[in-house]
Structure formats: C-alpha cells, structure tokens
Design an enzyme around this catalytic site. Structure first.
Site, PDB file in Angstrom:
ATOM      1  N   SER A 114       0.845  -1.196   0.000  1.00 56.63           N
ATOM      2  CA  SER A 114       0.000   0.000   0.000  1.00 56.63           C
ATOM      3  C   SER A 114       0.879   1.244   0.000  1.00 56.63           C
ATOM      4  O   SER A 114       2.066   1.169  -0.330  1.00 56.63           O
ATOM      5  CB  SER A 114      -0.925  -0.030   1.224  1.00 56.63           C
ATOM      6  OG  SER A 114      -1.937   0.938   1.094  1.00 56.63           O
ATOM      7  N   ASN A 115       0.310   2.384   0.333  1.00 56.56           N
ATOM      8  CA  ASN A 115       1.074   3.638   0.388  1.00 56.56           C
ATOM      9  C   ASN A 115       0.417   4.541   1.426  1.00 56.56           C
ATOM     10  O   ASN A 115      -0.697   4.263   1.875  1.00 56.56           O
ATOM     11  CB  ASN A 115       1.115   4.277  -1.012  1.00 56.56           C
ATOM     12  CG  ASN A 115      -0.278   4.613  -1.495  1.00 56.56           C
ATOM     13  OD1 ASN A 115      -0.934   5.481  -0.961  1.00 56.56           O
ATOM     14  ND2 ASN A 115      -0.756   3.879  -2.500  1.00 56.56           N
TER      15      ASN A 115
END
Ligand code: CTP
Length: 418
Positions: free
Chosen positions: A224-225
């Site tokens: 993810s980020n």
C-alpha cells in the site's frame, strides 16, 4: 457563467509586512519575495531597530516599492503614512521583538509600525524572534496571551540554535521564510460560501476517488502507500456543498464518511476500478485523487505465509489504469488526475494527461514538508496535456479542492457549449 471566483480574481490582496529589530530581519527579503510570488502586493515597514540589521535598500528591492520608516512618517507628506500602509488584507510581523509585542498589547502608537498595526483591519500574524530567556519572560508571555485572546495569530518561535555567536539556543528562533509566507497567504483564504450559496454544481454528478489501495499478498500482508485521503475528501465535500450529486469511492483511510454523499469503501485497485467505472458512467466530472497501487500479487496466497530461510520474491502483475480506461471513452465527462513526481514534473505530468486523455492533472511534490501525503496543505501545479500549466500557491487542501472544481466546471461549461 458568473462564478464567485471571477470577482476574487479582480482583487489583488495586500499584505503589510512589518520588519522588527532582530537578527532574523535579514530573512525578511526572502519572505517578501515569496509573498509576491504568491500573487500578493506587499506594503513594508521597517522599525528603527530593524534598520540596524538590514538596509532599507535590500527591503525595497525585494518589495519592489518604498519602505515605510519612522523618518518617512515624520516627514511632511500629503497622506498619513500609517493609514495608507494599513490598507492591507492581513499583516505579518517578521522578527517580532518583545518591544513590538508589548506595544501592540498595550495600544501604543509611538512609531510607524505600532500606529499602522492599530489601524490594520485584517488578521495579524506574529512571527517572533528573540532570545529564549526573553521569550519565556512572564511579561512577554502575558502580552502574547493578550494578543492571542484578541484573535492574533502566532507562528513560532521554534527551538534551535540562532544568533551569530551561538548565544541563542532553545526556543526563540524565527520560523523559516517559506513557512511564514505560507502562513500569511493562509490568512487571505476566502471563507468558503455557506451551503445555501454558490450552488454552481447543481444538477451535475461528481465522482471522486480517494486514499490508497491495498494489494494483499496473503490474508495479513499487503502492498500500500501512505495516502491519507484528505485531498479527495476535500474535493467530494466541496462538490457536495456546491450542490453536486457526489459519489466518493475511497480506499482504507482514517476519515469518517462525509454526510450528504454516497460513500463506497473499497480495498484493492480492482475493487476501486469496478466502483469508479460503475459510478462514472453517467458522471459529469471524475476526479481521481486515489493513490492506486500500480501492481498486485499475481497469485495472492490463501493462507498466511510463514517465513522461509533466505530471500523471497513476489510475482507482481500490473493493475488496470482506471483513469486511462475512463479516458478511452471520455464522452462529455471532465477527467481530472493527480500525479506525484520528483523530477521533470511538468513534462511528465503533461505526458501523463495526454496518455490518459485527462483534461488536466494536478501535480504535487512528495518531498515538500506539510503538503501531499497526510498534510493539510497542498502545493500543486495544474498541467494540461498540451504542456500549459499554472503554479498554484501553497494553500489548504480545501482551497485546492475548490480551485480544482472551478477549473473542472469551466471545462464542463466549454465542452457542453461547444
Ligand atoms: N491512476 C489510475 N489507475 C492506476 C494508477 C493511477 O487511475 N492504476 C490515476 C491516479 O489516481 C492519478 C493518475 O492516474 O490520478 C496518475 O497516477 P500515477 O500513479 O502518477 O500514474 P502512473 O501512470 O502510475 O505513472 P508512473 O509511471 O509515474 O507511476
């Protein structure tokens, strides 16, 4: 179409900058240049003490105009200089000294800076710079407290080393020019219209994607980020306040679903794609702020993977590009994207807009403190496929959202008229 932003464009905001007597006065020209770069006019006053640290010439060069001084104030002239200089939308005191704080807290008017401050109608931002012991002195703190109670704003002082002989350590160092200019520009932000007014998106459907996606490798691990979703939520809320029907499709974020719109919560890029494509078929404006993971696990494991000795590699496969898919069959819709670049920003963003057939892309810079990921502010450049671009000053995500929708509405009106 008449639009609230039109009247704002005609008024050029003015900021009064008072430079106080402190070592930090040497940073004032940098503040002046940044304010002018932000599109505002500056009126400048240097106190007698300030002129011991910086020359009138350096200040007037950065200000592109004369500097108000006590000498000028006491010279015969056709106007009352303190009243002329007080015609400003906000005031900022750079290198605010204990003396200036005391004068303002007690209504003194014995020099040009103090007299002008008493007459400024707009908000006032103090940026103190002084020795740590002076700052902590109860008399100074009482004056600061009093000014705060009257609604004055403060930036800093910060903790750190200052002064030429290392005499200053601890709290007392002035905030940096970039932060000062950003805080001063923030004071000028127009109040957003109340819900009953400015309903210029009435009858339009706006779809906004926000936040990150999660690409699970196994049931407990994902790629993810750090996208916070704040930018997309701000766009969705502004569109709602302006009367649009809004669908907000968001990845996992720490924000409550805003009332007055359909909120669709998704996890992966594939889920995001399905939700956006479905919502967008009859939309007028689609804004993709989501930070979509470019890849997902080709074969996510059904069970938690135990660690093994040595290196492992993960087979990743590309996710569909949602914006590009929308662009392939754009129809009458206005498509807006976001891009983060660390280099060759404008060229890369223009190429991206062209490739994805987006009307424009807002480019931001992940390396800037307080903006982009997680911050409340954003500094963006609007970039079109033809390479034309506009730098917008650093401002809150709410105001960026409003300007984004102003521009999207302009494109929509042009497209439906033509
Ligand atoms: N976007 C999208 N679908 C993807 C990836 C990105 O719709 N799979 C959208 C984003 O929401 C954003 C825009 O496309 O509005 C630009 O995203 P970015 O990740 O910068 O573009 P990429 O094409 O992935 O470019 P890069 O090669 O720089 O990673």
């Amino acid at each position: 179409m008449a639009h609230p932003a039109d009247s704002e464009a005609e008024h050029q905001n003015t900021v009064l900058v008072i430079v106080g007597g402190s070592m930090a006065a040497v940073k004032a020209p940098s503040v002046l240049r940044r304010l002018r770069g932000g599109g505002v006019k500056v009126n400048v006053i240097a106190t007698r003490a300030a002129l011991a640290f910086i020359t009138e010439l350096s200040l007037s060069t950065a200000a592109d105009g004369p500097v108000g001084t006590d000498e000028a104030w006491f010279s015969p002239r056709p106007d009352a200089l303190h009243l002329t200089l007080a015609k400003a939308d906000a005031a900022v005191i750079v290198g605010a000294s204990a003396e200036l704080l005391a004068g303002a807290a007690h209504g003194h008017a014995s020099d040009l800076a103090q007299a002008t401050l008493l007459s400024v109608p707009g908000p006032v931002l103090w940026v103190p710079a002084m020795n740590a012991a002076m700052w902590r002195n109860p008399a100074v703190q009482a004056n600061v407290q009093r000014l705060r109670e009257w609604g004055h704003h403060f930036l800093g002082p910060e903790v750190g080393a200052f002064g030429t002989r290392g005499e200053g350590a601890g709290i007392g160092r002035m905030a940096g020019p970039e932060d000062i200019a950003a805080a001063a520009l923030k004071l000028l932000e127009p109040a957003l219209p109340p819900e009953s007014e400015g309903r210029d998106l009435e009858g339009l459907k706006v779809v906004v994607s926000a936040g990150p996606t999660r690409e699970y490798l196994d049931p407990v691990r994902f790629i993810s980020n750090p996208s916070s979703g704040k930018m997309g939520f701000a766009v969705a809320q502004d569109a709602r306040d302006r009367g649009a029907e809004v669908v907000l499709v968001t990845g996992p974020v720490n924000l409550p679903g805003p009332p007055g719109m359909a909120v669709v919560r998704i996890g992966s890029a594939l889920e995001l794609r399905d939700a956006v494509i479905q919502a967008a078929h009859d939309a007028d404006i689609v804004v993709m702020t989501a930070a979509v993971a470019d890849y997902r696990a080709a074969e996510p494991a059904g069970e938690k993977q135990a660690k093994v000795a040595g290196d492992v590699s993960i087979h990743l496969t590309p996710n569909p590009d949602i914006l590009a898919e929308l662009g392939r069959d754009r129809g009458g819709r206005v498509l807006v994207g976001f891009a983060m670049e660390t280099h060759a920003g404008v060229e890369r963003a223009a190429a991206k807009a062209a490739r994805k057939n987006a009307d424009f892309i807002l480019l931001n810079y992940p390396t800037q403190a307080g903006t982009a990921f997680g911050g409340d502010d954003n500094q963006v450049t609007l970039v079109r496929a033809d390479g034309s671009h506009e730098d917008w000053p650093r401002t809150s995500k709410r105001v960026v959202a409003r300007r984004l929708l102003d521009e999207a509405l302009r494109v929509h009106v042009q497209r439906t008229a033509g």
